[in-house]
Design a protein around this motif. Sequence first.
Motif, short mmCIF file in Angstrom:
data_model
loop_
_atom_site.label_atom_id
_atom_site.label_comp_id
_atom_site.label_asym_id
_atom_site.label_seq_id
_atom_site.Cartn_x
_atom_site.Cartn_y
_atom_site.Cartn_z
N GLU A 1 3.78 0.78 -4.00
CA GLU A 1 2.88 0.51 -4.17
C GLU A 1 2.10 -0.37 -5.73
O GLU A 1 2.02 -0.39 -6.68
N GLY A 2 0.16 -1.29 -4.86
CA GLY A 2 0.08 -1.89 -5.60
C GLY A 2 0.07 -3.56 -6.11
O GLY A 2 -0.08 -3.84 -7.28
N SER B 1 0.88 -0.85 -0.19
CA SER B 1 -0.02 -0.04 0.51
C SER B 1 1.05 1.14 0.44
O SER B 1 2.08 1.03 0.55
N PHE B 2 -0.10 2.50 -0.29
CA PHE B 2 0.77 3.67 -0.08
C PHE B 2 1.80 3.97 0.80
O PHE B 2 3.16 4.29 0.52
#
Lengths: 138, 138, 138, 138
Positions: free
Chosen positions: C73-74, C12-13
């Motif tokens: 991220e992602g 995640s971020f």
Amino acid sequence: MMALVEHAVDVSFGDCDPAGIVFYPNYFRWMDATFHRLLQERAGGHARLCRDLDAVGIGLMDVGMNFRMPVREGQRIQLRLTGIDWGSRSLTLRYEAETDGRTVFEGHEKRGIFVMQGGRLTAAEVEPLKVMIQAKDS
Amino acid sequence: MMALVEHAVDVSFGDCDPAGIVFYPNYFRWMDATFHRLLQERAGGHARLCRDLDAVGIGLMDVGMNFRMPVREGQRIQLRLTGIDWGSRSLTLRYEAETDGRTVFEGHEKRGIFVMQGGRLTAAEVEPLKVMIQAKDS
Amino acid sequence: MMALVEHAVDVSFGDCDPAGIVFYPNYFRWMDATFHRLLQERAGGHARLCRDLDAVGIGLMDVGMNFRMPVREGQRIQLRLTGIDWGSRSLTLRYEAETDGRTVFEGHEKRGIFVMQGGRLTAAEVEPLKVMIQAKDS
Amino acid sequence: MMALVEHAVDVSFGDCDPAGIVFYPNYFRWMDATFHRLLQERAGGHARLCRDLDAVGIGLMDVGMNFRMPVREGQRIQLRLTGIDWGSRSLTLRYEAETDGRTVFEGHEKRGIFVMQGGRLTAAEVEPLKVMIQAKDS
């Protein structure tokens, strides 16, 4: 402004997110650390306090934070516990944080002293903690 | 209840504190991750959204959480983004988390889309983000 | 490759730093969570294992990690516990993580079962844990 | 012992796990913060250094840590960067941490200066960083 306890944090690279500013859950880590510094200074720390009060923990009921400005790597934040509102079975702690004279956030934590009673976790009266914390002011 | 996005977390040993329950700043990490999952699913992620809107970041203005029960290692928490209140220059996201059918917390995040304008960080209109997020509902 | 336990993480971020890649201490959080998943699946979890073995904790003696590529991220990372080297008073766990078929890191944790003995923390024999963990393979 | 940079950490309640001792990934957060303090003091910080060297980041290649004793809430840890081994395209930083005169851990970080070259992330020569860091010793 007078504070019950202060806690300085030097913001590091790893405290920041891809936008280059403090990842906000870290502010709660630092607010919690400020509370635990209070317990260290006035009640012998969380573990001893739990033994003294026969409690499981001093846990959270409600928490909130209002953000005023972003903070970046290399800045120093000064957190202050500015006041405590004493209820019967809870206490609400009020915090402020600033850097270079500007407010970073204002926040609060509502906490209870949780004890096991009849097999259930219950919020106990906070009067004994109030006495400990206020004793050192006199 | 219908949710805009869901995010399951298996609570691990290291997420918990010496009282054996989740250290509360972690709940904010997971709430933030739920928001970023929304951006992934509906706006191509934070980085692409910032490029599309010429923004510095989708930052926090205010956040709060109400705790209903402690959670321990080995439990699974289901976080849900249950609604969004759209303002002109901010949006407020509402979250709920539960484990085994019981509510763990209710929380909110008030966020803005921050852009540089005349050398200052300013909250921009959120309408473009609203359009992106609502497009996939139709 | 066969793994004793697997653990998937969606990056995640907030797991990433200002360079936009995973802040490396998070890899250790996830490696530790993979170990605790093993304890959940094969020994009833850390708390029960400590009760069963009259131990204070299953603590770290040495840890290391070799990084092969940055992750953003992602992306989804798959962690695998690939093997355990059993010593007399320690065990060494070997891990691998990959994303999209490429190795992200290789790591190890050397752990001991710590017990109080004559007022001092001592590493106990790990044979009882070995029996528990290998029982479910047969 | 002389150190290139020092970093003191007051261990808080939230840094500890259900066994009551520091959750080990936190040691890496603090080791990384010690490195970034070096960059602040001798190279203007990570962001400026990356601009000066046209680099994406000063990332990790390998990291390790050997643990000597558990640490609890309320203890202060002193981290020291004790030396740097300069390679051609990497540098290895050596750390020690102690509390009350006893060693808590010894660790190392092998880092590279990563630049984009022909569309690929490559480790650049570290000589320019070596010059900056050693300049302030003279």
